[in-house]
Design a protein around this motif. Structure first.
Motif, PDB file in Angstrom:
ATOM      1  N   MET A 263       0.844  -1.193   0.000  1.00 30.78           N
ATOM      2  CA  MET A 263       0.000   0.000   0.000  1.00 30.78           C
ATOM      3  C   MET A 263       0.882   1.247   0.000  1.00 30.78           C
ATOM      4  SD  MET A 263      -3.028  -1.136   2.652  1.00 30.78           S
ATOM      5  CE  MET A 263      -4.148   0.173   2.154  1.00 30.78           C
ATOM      6  N   VAL A 264       0.377   2.330  -0.563  1.00 30.58           N
ATOM      7  CA  VAL A 264       1.156   3.557  -0.677  1.00 30.58           C
ATOM      8  C   VAL A 264       0.336   4.737  -0.185  1.00 30.58           C
ATOM      9  CG1 VAL A 264       0.408   3.900  -3.070  1.00 30.58           C
ATOM     10  CG2 VAL A 264       2.515   4.982  -2.260  1.00 30.58           C
ATOM     11  N   ASN A 265       0.997   5.645   0.529  1.00 33.64           N
ATOM     12  CA  ASN A 265       0.321   6.813   1.069  1.00 33.64           C
ATOM     13  C   ASN A 265       0.058   7.838  -0.035  1.00 33.64           C
ATOM     14  OD1 ASN A 265      -0.623   8.798   2.969  1.00 33.64           O
ATOM     15  ND2 ASN A 265       1.397   9.757   2.855  1.00 33.64           N
TER      16      ASN A 265
ATOM     17  N   GLY B  79      -1.544   7.186  -5.930  1.00 33.56           N
ATOM     18  CA  GLY B  79      -0.195   6.816  -5.545  1.00 33.56           C
ATOM     19  C   GLY B  79       0.495   6.185  -6.739  1.00 33.56           C
ATOM     20  N   ASP B  80       0.990   4.953  -6.566  1.00 37.22           N
ATOM     21  CA  ASP B  80       1.610   4.259  -7.699  1.00 37.22           C
ATOM     22  C   ASP B  80       0.674   3.224  -8.317  1.00 37.22           C
ATOM     23  OD1 ASP B  80       1.571   2.361  -5.725  1.00 37.22           O
ATOM     24  OD2 ASP B  80       3.728   1.935  -5.757  1.00 37.22           O
ATOM     25  N   ILE B  81      -0.616   3.283  -7.959  1.00 36.33           N
ATOM     26  CA  ILE B  81      -1.588   2.320  -8.474  1.00 36.33           C
ATOM     27  C   ILE B  81      -2.330   2.929  -9.663  1.00 36.33           C
ATOM     28  CG2 ILE B  81      -3.659   0.979  -7.960  1.00 36.33           C
ATOM     29  CD1 ILE B  81      -2.764   0.875  -5.074  1.00 36.33           C
ATOM     30  N   PRO B  82      -2.242   2.332 -10.842  1.00 31.77           N
ATOM     31  CA  PRO B  82      -2.975   2.876 -11.989  1.00 31.77           C
ATOM     32  C   PRO B  82      -4.470   2.620 -11.868  1.00 31.77           C
ATOM     33  CG  PRO B  82      -1.848   0.841 -12.601  1.00 31.77           C
ATOM     34  CD  PRO B  82      -1.437   1.153 -11.197  1.00 31.77           C
TER      35      PRO B  82
ATOM     36  N   GLU C 257      -0.354  10.276  10.141  1.00 30.96           N
ATOM     37  CA  GLU C 257      -0.994  11.176   9.170  1.00 30.96           C
ATOM     38  C   GLU C 257      -0.805  10.639   7.753  1.00 30.96           C
ATOM     39  OE1 GLU C 257       0.290  15.214   9.809  1.00 30.96           O
ATOM     40  OE2 GLU C 257      -1.190  15.483  11.392  1.00 30.96           O
ATOM     41  N   THR C 258      -1.241   9.395   7.561  1.00 32.37           N
ATOM     42  CA  THR C 258      -1.168   8.762   6.248  1.00 32.37           C
ATOM     43  C   THR C 258      -2.521   8.150   5.900  1.00 32.37           C
ATOM     44  OG1 THR C 258      -0.396   6.672   7.223  1.00 32.37           O
ATOM     45  CG2 THR C 258       1.292   8.224   6.444  1.00 32.37           C
ATOM     46  N   LEU C 259      -2.835   8.177   4.634  1.00 34.76           N
ATOM     47  CA  LEU C 259      -3.986   7.452   4.086  1.00 34.76           C
ATOM     48  C   LEU C 259      -3.452   6.635   2.917  1.00 34.76           C
ATOM     49  CD1 LEU C 259      -6.946   6.739   3.948  1.00 34.76           C
ATOM     50  CD2 LEU C 259      -7.356   8.812   2.609  1.00 34.76           C
ATOM     51  N   SER C 260      -3.276   5.341   3.168  1.00 32.85           N
ATOM     52  CA  SER C 260      -2.637   4.465   2.183  1.00 32.85           C
ATOM     53  C   SER C 260      -3.685   3.718   1.384  1.00 32.85           C
ATOM     54  CB  SER C 260      -1.707   3.478   2.886  1.00 32.85           C
ATOM     55  OG  SER C 260      -0.699   4.173   3.599  1.00 32.85           O
ATOM     56  N   VAL C 261      -3.366   3.457   0.130  1.00 34.82           N
ATOM     57  CA  VAL C 261      -4.288   2.783  -0.778  1.00 34.82           C
ATOM     58  C   VAL C 261      -3.613   1.546  -1.356  1.00 34.82           C
ATOM     59  CG1 VAL C 261      -3.569   4.265  -2.713  1.00 34.82           C
ATOM     60  CG2 VAL C 261      -5.781   3.084  -2.796  1.00 34.82           C
ATOM     61  N   GLY C 262      -4.409   0.502  -1.521  1.00 44.04           N
ATOM     62  CA  GLY C 262      -3.934  -0.720  -2.147  1.00 44.04           C
ATOM     63  C   GLY C 262      -5.079  -1.385  -2.893  1.00 44.04           C
ATOM     64  N   ARG C 263      -4.795  -2.464  -3.535  1.00 46.26           N
ATOM     65  CA  ARG C 263      -5.832  -3.165  -4.281  1.00 46.26           C
ATOM     66  C   ARG C 263      -6.790  -3.864  -3.321  1.00 46.26           C
ATOM     67  NH1 ARG C 263      -4.674  -2.621  -9.414  1.00 46.26           N
ATOM     68  NH2 ARG C 263      -2.512  -2.301 -10.069  1.00 46.26           N
ATOM     69  N   SER C 264      -8.070  -3.864  -3.673  1.00 43.60           N
ATOM     70  CA  SER C 264      -9.096  -4.453  -2.817  1.00 43.60           C
ATOM     71  C   SER C 264      -8.849  -5.940  -2.624  1.00 43.60           C
ATOM     72  CB  SER C 264     -10.479  -4.229  -3.428  1.00 43.60           C
ATOM     73  OG  SER C 264     -11.471  -4.905  -2.687  1.00 43.60           O
ATOM     74  N   GLU C 265      -9.150  -6.422  -1.406  1.00 41.83           N
ATOM     75  CA  GLU C 265      -9.035  -7.844  -1.105  1.00 41.83           C
ATOM     76  C   GLU C 265     -10.396  -8.500  -0.965  1.00 41.83           C
ATOM     77  OE1 GLU C 265      -6.690  -7.877   2.432  1.00 41.83           O
ATOM     78  OE2 GLU C 265      -4.778  -7.705   1.345  1.00 41.83           O
ATOM     79  N   THR C 266     -11.472  -7.760  -1.258  1.00 40.58           N
ATOM     80  CA  THR C 266     -12.826  -8.298  -1.161  1.00 40.58           C
ATOM     81  C   THR C 266     -13.346  -8.641  -2.548  1.00 40.58           C
ATOM     82  OG1 THR C 266     -13.873  -6.133  -1.284  1.00 40.58           O
ATOM     83  CG2 THR C 266     -13.268  -6.930   0.903  1.00 40.58           C
ATOM     84  N   PRO C 267     -14.389  -9.487  -2.638  1.00 42.50           N
ATOM     85  CA  PRO C 267     -14.958  -9.817  -3.939  1.00 42.50           C
ATOM     86  C   PRO C 267     -15.499  -8.576  -4.634  1.00 42.50           C
ATOM     87  CG  PRO C 267     -15.739 -11.325  -2.250  1.00 42.50           C
ATOM     88  CD  PRO C 267     -15.013 -10.219  -1.539  1.00 42.50           C
TER      89      PRO C 267
ATOM     90  N   GLY D 208      -9.024   8.687  15.264  1.00 41.33           N
ATOM     91  CA  GLY D 208      -8.638   7.283  15.357  1.00 41.33           C
ATOM     92  C   GLY D 208      -8.245   6.712  14.011  1.00 41.33           C
ATOM     93  N   ASP D 209      -7.710   5.510  14.042  1.00 44.15           N
ATOM     94  CA  ASP D 209      -7.304   4.808  12.828  1.00 44.15           C
ATOM     95  C   ASP D 209      -8.455   3.958  12.310  1.00 44.15           C
ATOM     96  OD1 ASP D 209      -4.909   5.940  13.499  1.00 44.15           O
ATOM     97  OD2 ASP D 209      -3.906   4.050  14.009  1.00 44.15           O
ATOM     98  N   TRP D 210      -8.485   3.737  11.006  1.00 46.83           N
ATOM     99  CA  TRP D 210      -9.529   2.909  10.424  1.00 46.83           C
ATOM    100  C   TRP D 210      -9.039   2.284   9.132  1.00 46.83           C
ATOM    101  CZ3 TRP D 210     -10.446   4.961   5.668  1.00 46.83           C
ATOM    102  CH2 TRP D 210     -10.292   6.341   5.507  1.00 46.83           C
ATOM    103  N   ARG D 211      -9.760   1.265   8.712  1.00 45.29           N
ATOM    104  CA  ARG D 211      -9.513   0.604   7.428  1.00 45.29           C
ATOM    105  C   ARG D 211     -10.830   0.549   6.655  1.00 45.29           C
ATOM    106  NH1 ARG D 211      -7.149  -2.651  11.205  1.00 45.29           N
ATOM    107  NH2 ARG D 211      -8.773  -4.224  11.005  1.00 45.29           N
ATOM    108  N   LEU D 212     -10.728   0.587   5.363  1.00 42.72           N
ATOM    109  CA  LEU D 212     -11.907   0.537   4.504  1.00 42.72           C
ATOM    110  C   LEU D 212     -11.607  -0.313   3.283  1.00 42.72           C
ATOM    111  CD1 LEU D 212     -14.740   1.507   3.562  1.00 42.72           C
ATOM    112  CD2 LEU D 212     -13.617   3.537   2.615  1.00 42.72           C
ATOM    113  N   ASP D 213     -12.352  -1.389   3.134  1.00 44.02           N
ATOM    114  CA  ASP D 213     -12.314  -2.198   1.912  1.00 44.02           C
ATOM    115  C   ASP D 213     -13.767  -2.558   1.613  1.00 44.02           C
ATOM    116  OD1 ASP D 213     -11.727  -3.729  -0.259  1.00 44.02           O
ATOM    117  OD2 ASP D 213     -10.313  -5.064   0.753  1.00 44.02           O
TER     118      ASP D 213
END
Length: 264
Positions: free
Chosen positions: A1-3, A78-81, A128-138, A248-253
């Motif tokens: 994941m990249v910020n 980020g670096d995700i097309p 103070e980061t919001l990182s993005v990556g490819r979804s792991e859910t269907p 607080g911290d959180w995750r979203l997928d």
């Protein structure tokens, strides 16, 4: 994941620095926007391909307009097309907003749920980061309600209720049904802000709203009550703004998950 969190500030909201074929742009992280929105001048600067099609677009004050669509090419989170994005084009004046200290709204784009729901996100308040990556859910469901943003089920006084998380709003709003549910309801003058409209009116509000969500106690303050949550199905009882997540911290997928760390 990249910020990809921007250092730009406006109230308690989160902004992203995105790269497009024609240059860079700052976008609001807005789970409450069904489609991604861009100002006309930014669309022209980035070389967006304007389309003849129009789509109905509404805001939280009930204003509905038909807006032109466009296509942005070679978008990167980020670096995700992210490829080509179809966006809704709005007048520059619609995002000409000021916060409580008079600072100008720093974004020319609202990154909506149509894009956010395709990826996995992780926010760290300390870093103070919001990182993005490819979804792991269907693959995302195709029912109309799923295009309106993530739904959560916090509890009030032991009763879970369905609410939609809208990170594009600084504060939360309750449906009209809460007027009979709360022990005390006060009134104040409030500014109702949406894309393309700003108005002031007297509204009921709750001074405090203690909630329990995923084992955490969250106390919202000065929560407005609106007879109608525009654009939402009747079963949704609240729009939870960023005050629900702040601190607080959180995750979203496609679903929100609080991370370690108390939110209050």
């Amino acid at each position: 994941m990249v910020n990809c969190l921007s250092k730009r500030k406006f109230s308690n909201l989160l902004f992203l620095d995105l790269r497009v074929a024609g240059g860079d742009i700052t976008a609001l992280f807005d789970t409450g926007a069904g489609m991604t929105v861009i100002t006309r001048s930014a669309a022209e600067r980035l070389g967006a391909r304007m389309e003849q099609a129009t789509l109905p677009a509404g805001n939280n004050s009930g204003l509905v307009r038909r807006l032109q669509t466009a296509a942005l090419s070679d978008v990167r989170l980020g670096d995700i097309p992210a490829g080509e994005l179809r966006v809704v084009v709005t007048d520059d004046a619609d995002l000409d907003l000021r916060d409580e200290i008079g600072a100008a709204f720093p974004a020319q784009m609202l990154l909506g749920w149509d894009v956010i729901s395709r990826y996995r996100w992780s926010y760290s308040a300390k870093e103070e980061t919001l990182s993005v990556g490819r979804s792991e859910t269907p693959s995302a469901p195709t029912d109309p309600g799923s295009r309106l943003g993530p739904v959560v089920f916090p509890s009030y006084a032991g009763r879970p209720f369905p609410a939609r998380v809208d990170t594009g709003h600084t504060s939360s709003t309750l449906s009209g049904a809460w007027r009979a549910r709360l022990p005390n309801v006060d009134w104040h003058e409030a500014e109702i802000v949406g894309v393309g409209s700003v108005r002031r009116q007297s509204v009921p509000y709750a001074r405090e709203l203690p909630l329990l969500f995923q084992g955490r106690r969250i106390c919202l303050r000065d929560v407005d009550i609106s007879e109608t949550l525009y654009g939402q199905p009747p079963e949704i009882e609240a729009l939870l703004g960023y005050d629900f997540l702040a601190g607080g911290d959180w995750r979203l997928d496609r679903e929100f998950q609080l991370s370690d760390g108390q939110i209050s």
